[in-house]
Design a protein around this motif. Structure first.
Motif, PDB file in Angstrom:
ATOM      1  N   SER A 107       0.811  -1.219   0.000  1.00 22.20           N
ATOM      2  CA  SER A 107       0.000   0.000   0.000  1.00 22.20           C
ATOM      3  C   SER A 107       0.841   1.263   0.000  1.00 22.20           C
ATOM      4  CB  SER A 107      -0.950   0.001   1.197  1.00 22.20           C
ATOM      5  OG  SER A 107      -0.244  -0.187   2.404  1.00 22.20           O
ATOM      6  N   ILE A 122      -1.010   4.658  -2.029  1.00 19.67           N
ATOM      7  CA  ILE A 122      -2.048   5.492  -1.434  1.00 19.67           C
ATOM      8  C   ILE A 122      -1.492   6.841  -1.011  1.00 19.67           C
ATOM      9  CG2 ILE A 122      -3.373   3.476  -0.730  1.00 19.67           C
ATOM     10  CD1 ILE A 122      -2.589   3.957   2.092  1.00 19.67           C
ATOM     11  N   THR A 126      -5.328  -0.668  -4.612  1.00 19.81           N
ATOM     12  CA  THR A 126      -5.628  -1.144  -3.264  1.00 19.81           C
ATOM     13  C   THR A 126      -7.136  -1.226  -3.149  1.00 19.81           C
ATOM     14  OG1 THR A 126      -5.757   1.058  -2.285  1.00 19.81           O
ATOM     15  CG2 THR A 126      -3.575   0.048  -2.414  1.00 19.81           C
ATOM     16  N   ALA A 185      -4.654   3.590   4.856  1.00 19.56           N
ATOM     17  CA  ALA A 185      -3.694   2.488   4.883  1.00 19.56           C
ATOM     18  C   ALA A 185      -4.195   1.340   5.734  1.00 19.56           C
ATOM     19  CB  ALA A 185      -2.355   2.990   5.418  1.00 19.56           C
ATOM     20  N   GLU A 215      -6.469  -1.769   4.030  1.00 16.04           N
ATOM     21  CA  GLU A 215      -5.885  -2.912   3.334  1.00 16.04           C
ATOM     22  C   GLU A 215      -5.526  -4.003   4.330  1.00 16.04           C
ATOM     23  OE1 GLU A 215      -2.771  -3.801  -0.206  1.00 16.04           O
ATOM     24  OE2 GLU A 215      -2.539  -1.964   0.915  1.00 16.04           O
TER      25      GLU A 215
END
Length: 931
Positions: free
Chosen positions: A212, A216, A493, A926, A929
């Motif tokens: 990730s 992101i 993601t 974050a 995920e």
């Protein structure tokens, strides 16, 4: 251990392991140490400060930057000396030496070593025999940790721990945020920074982490930190399913090697080698594919999973995600077209912090209690309504739909503002505007829908509000394969954050063709809503029996329109055939977003479901018509009424007959002998709609071709229908089935016809007459037994009938007693409390486990904002209102509240910086995920 597995003969001469949880220099030990070593104040201050930081080693482990802490403390002492001009007490130093400039410089340069030597001397002195102490052992551990952390290494390798910020304890979260702000979203991200710190100026870092951080927006700064210090030499991008743990789709990983590099130009022009294995199904397939690609690379053979990418080219895309596999043509799209955020900034909305309290499905308060069509907050206030339409994300719905929630925004959100700072009210000036919305978290391809105006929007139902002339074009572009493919590059993601959507390139060249196609797509998507009874657009189920084919034809028509939209969007952006193939390969790969969106008002995570059906079977359709007929009889649907819910497509005569079947108090029975038998009325409604023969075929198709028709229907309504209704209405049913213990008798109540007397009516008009009737039958049977004597076949048969009848009467009496207990609570139902709290007091009567759970929670005081709690436990609730302003507002008792009102006015809250809120929200992305 790894070395020995590869080379059993290898000798491990020395262990360099260090425990990173240290308890040294605490309590009296520090005082004894300072006195015994005759250390001066400067050492005492440094060691005391170091002691405080070492306490955090239990939380941080090797993330604790001990070496930096000591250097920082020494720098502070040097400033102190320079400020005061007074020579410190010097352990092992003569003042004359210190007075020279060279002596001063030497002292400050080696003070760090001096501290370590003093600790080391003390530890050696206390080791050995009976005098060995815990303190000495901890000191030795601390020295080893300090020694290892102070060194810089040629190679640093790890698969670090993963833990999202929301799962950290408050101390760890604070420490990580303070020491590693760019990597504070997850432990693994902080370890990336730490490992780079531990590498020497030309050292390499090898890690396996979640992927990730590559994409992101909350890790944009971390990506910058990495690229400001290192070159990405090589990466094996595994994506999902490398590990067979939890949900293999959500744990998406990447393994990589960074090399420290001080030259900015060298970093910018460095070309890394990337292996893209995200499409391989499992770890074994990924291993084999990697080995094949590696062999091809060594042999000089091109391999489609191997990419070479210049590091500086990541900056072509806003946020600099590491999309090493993007084609040059698509990279140019980002450089050519304006960003969506430059035209209309995407927004995140309301986070109630208690969805169970503040959200409802629209059918809970009912349409007449909802403020539809408001264009702004002022209009909403004038309605005097409590509930307003709410965009909350939801399942995959393109063009139109997912309009199923309402939010308590009475008096301009007074109760929610009183709930601050727990609730977060973002961008209220955008509430009720017409725009485009999407789900922040999705288990599939990115899609957007029209937000037709009149809605407040949620943190998970992100929205953008373009100029009206661009609205259709934006819907088309964001629903196109082009954008779906681009998002696979910039956000592979589970999250579609507003930052990513804001960075999308948007062609502003207006296309009349696109506008026409989008209008057709919205109309076809809305037709799906009109077929499904859990939408407020509902008219009637698809036609019986041809509806299945009609829906399939409509979806085929929509698919063709979407194909034409794709073609027009590709034309607008000038996409080449090569780039188009790359996009469609990405879109078709299925790699990327995997996750769940919260679905119920009371839950944070539940399985994502579609709002409306995209596929119908004949059985589904037949059952939908039975459910529709139940809704007519109960009074939920309004056949023939202009714009009425479930108005159907009937002529005036048919609509009139259906209206006559609507029960005035929404109270019916499961009883073949009663005129208010639900099964008889439902069959009558179906006969009015379809005629006798067609109604019979429909019921047979839904329930099976066996048994007497109305009996079969009654058995279904008394058994499976309630379970299906609970599921259809997301555990918030509006038709309630109260059933006797063995299921031989039951009552149906319609939620929106409930009043304080409804249970007494049920007792007086249905249950008690039924008991008297069955008791009379029992008396008749007993009289027959007396007449027949005590022997013979007839006597035995009568005895069996008496036994059954006695059990049935006892069952009815038990049902009566439970119903009376509930009635004696004298509760006045309030739709604002929601279905589940209103049904909770009937938990003994309902064949469903959920109500009991909520009844117990009500008794414990968990939902004291509810009106039912005030009715049953007024003293407890009033006492809470004294200290809880939001609770006091909920009950109109704000005058009792002793807590001060919020310091920030609502007008000031409206002026809050949305970008700060946005940053905070994206930092949380974050976590999703890992979840």
């Amino acid at each position: 251990i790894k070395a020995k597995t590869l080379s059993p003969k290898a000798r491990i001469r020395e262990s360099r392991l260090a425990c990173a949880s240290v308890h040294m220099l605490d309590g009296d030990n520090l005082k004894d140490f300072v006195e015994q070593m005759k250390l001066g104040p400067i050492y005492r201050r440094i060691l005391t400060a170091l002691q405080a930081r070492l306490k955090d080693s239990e939380q941080l482990g090797s993330l604790l930057r001990l070496e930096e802490e000591i250097r920082k403390l020494i720098a502070e002492e040097r400033k102190r000396y320079e400020r005061e001009g007074k020579a410190p007490d010097l352990f092992g130093w003569h003042k004359e030496i210190f007075e020279s400039e060279a002596g001063q410089r030497e002292f400050w340069e080696i003070l760090e070593v001096q501290i370590g030597q003093a600790l080391d001397a003390f530890a050696r002195e206390h080791f050995g025999g009976a005098e060995q102490t815990f303190f000495a052992g901890e000191t030795a551990k601390g020295l080893r940790l300090l020694e290892l952390m102070a060194q810089r290494y040629d190679v640093v390798v790890t698969n670090p721990p993963y833990m999202s910020a929301r799962k950290m304890n408050s101390r760890l979260k604070s420490l990580i945020g303070g020491s590693y702000p760019a990597g504070k979203g997850d432990l693994y991200a902080a370890f990336i920074q730490r490992c780079i710190d531990l590498a020497c100026p030309t050292g390499r870092v090898g890690m396996l982490t979640m992927h990730s951080f590559m994409f992101i927006s909350s890790y944009e700064k971390l990506r910058s930190v990495i690229r400001e210090q290192a070159i990405i030499e090589t990466m094996v991008h595994a994506g999902p399913a490398l590990f067979d743990v939890g949900n293999p789709g959500t744990l998406q990983t990447s393994a990589y090697v960074f090399r420290r590099e001080s030259d900015p130009e060298a970093r910018r022009n460095a070309v890394g080698t990337y292996f893209r294995l995200v499409k391989e199904l499992d770890s074994e397939a990924k291993r084999k594919r990697f080995e094949k690609a590696l062999a091809n690379l060594r042999a000089g053979i091109d391999d489609p999973v191997v990419y070479r990418y210049r590091q500086g080219d990541f900056d072509a895309i806003p946020g600099s995600p590491w999309v090493y596999w993007i084609t040059p043509g698509l990279r140019k799209v980002f450089q050519t077209f304006p960003k969506l955020g430059e035209i209309a900034q995407p927004r995140q909305g309301l986070a109630t912090a208690d969805n169970f309290r503040f959200l409802r499905y629209w059918w809970e308060p009912g349409i007449r209690h909802i403020g539809f069509g408001c264009r702004n907050a002022a209009e909403a206030q004038k309605t005097g309504k409590r509930w307003f339409p709410y965009m909350k994300g939801g399942g995959f719905r393109r063009w139109y739909g997912n309009q199923e929630y309402v939010v308590n925004w009475e008096r301009d959100g007074e109760e929610l503002y009183g709930f601050r700072p727990t609730s977060v009210i973002r961008n209220p000036d955008y509430y009720f505007r017409r725009g485009v919305t999407w789900s922040k978290v999705s288990s599939g391809r990115f899609c957007v829908r029209l937000s037709p105006g009149g809605f407040i929007f949620d943190v998970a139902g992100c929205s953008v509000f373009p100029p009206e002339n661009l609205l259709r074009q934006l819907l088309a572009v964001l629903n196109s394969s082009l954008v779906a493919g681009i998002l696979k590059y910039i956000s592979p993601t589970i999250n579609f954050e507003v930052g990513h959507i804001a960075s999308l390139p948007l062609s502003t060249y207006l296309s009349t063709k696109l506008h026409m196609l989008v209008d057709q797509a919205i109309a076809l998507a809305k037709a799906d809503s009109e077929d499904e009874e859990t939408t407020w657009d509902f008219i009637a189920p698809p036609d019986w029996p041809d509806g299945v084919q009609h829906v399939a034809q409509r979806h085929a028509q929509l698919a063709e329109i979407e194909r034409q939209i794709d073609e027009e969007v590709y034309r607008l952006y000038g996409i080449s055939e090569e780039d188009r193939r790359a996009i469609e390969e990405e879109v078709g790969s299925g790699q990327g977003a995997v996750g769940n969106e919260e679905e119920e008002p009371g839950d944070n995570d539940s399985e994502e479901t579609e709002t409306t059906k995209t596929f119908w079977s004949e059985e589904d359709l037949a059952k939908a018509w039975i459910s529709y007929a139940v809704g007519i009889v109960m009074g939920q649907f309004e056949p023939g009424k202009e714009k009425g819910l479930g108005r159907g497509r009937f002529d005036t005569a048919t609509a009139g007959k259906l209206q006559e079947l609507s029960d005035p108090d929404g109270l019916l029975v499961v009883d073949s002998t009663h005129s208010d038998d639900l099964a008889k009325k439902v069959f009558a409604a179906l006969e009015v709609i379809f005629g006798e023969a067609k109604a019979e075929s429909l019921i047979r198709r839904a329930l099976g071709n066996h048994g007497e028709l109305v009996t079969t229907l009654r058995d279904y309504l008394a058994d499976k229908f309630f379970k299906e209704h609970i599921q259809k209405y997301r555990k918030r049913p509006i038709y309630w089935y109260l059933r006797s213990a063995k299921g031989n008798y039951g009552l149906w109540l319609y939620y929106h016809r409930l009043d304080k007397d409804i249970l007494f009516k049920a007792l007086l008009n249905y249950v008690e007459p039924k008991i008297r009737l069955e008791e009379d039958r029992l008396s008749t049977l007993r009289a027959r037994r007396e007449a027949a004597g005590k022997s013979g076949r007839e006597a035995k048969q009568i005895e069996k009938e008496i036994d059954r009848q006695e059990q049935f009467v006892a069952e009815l009496q038990d049902f009566r007693d439970k119903l009376r207990r509930a009635a004696d609570l004298h509760i006045t139902p309030d739709v604002n409390d929601g279905v589940i709290l209103n049904i909770a007091p009937l938990w003994e009567l309902v064949p469903w486990q959920e109500p009991k759970k909520y009844w117990e929670a009500l008794q414990e005081g968990k939902y004291d904002w509810a009106h039912i709690a005030m009715q049953l436990w007024p003293e407890r609730v009033k006492e809470k209102c004294r200290t809880d302003r939001s609770l006091a507002i909920a009950h109109g008792l704000e005058h009792l509240c002793e807590a001060p009102p919020p310091k920030t006015s609502r007008s000031a809250l409206r002026a809050e910086n949305p970008d700060e809120d946005q940053k905070e929200l994206e930092e949380e992305s974050a976590d999703d995920e890992a979840e």
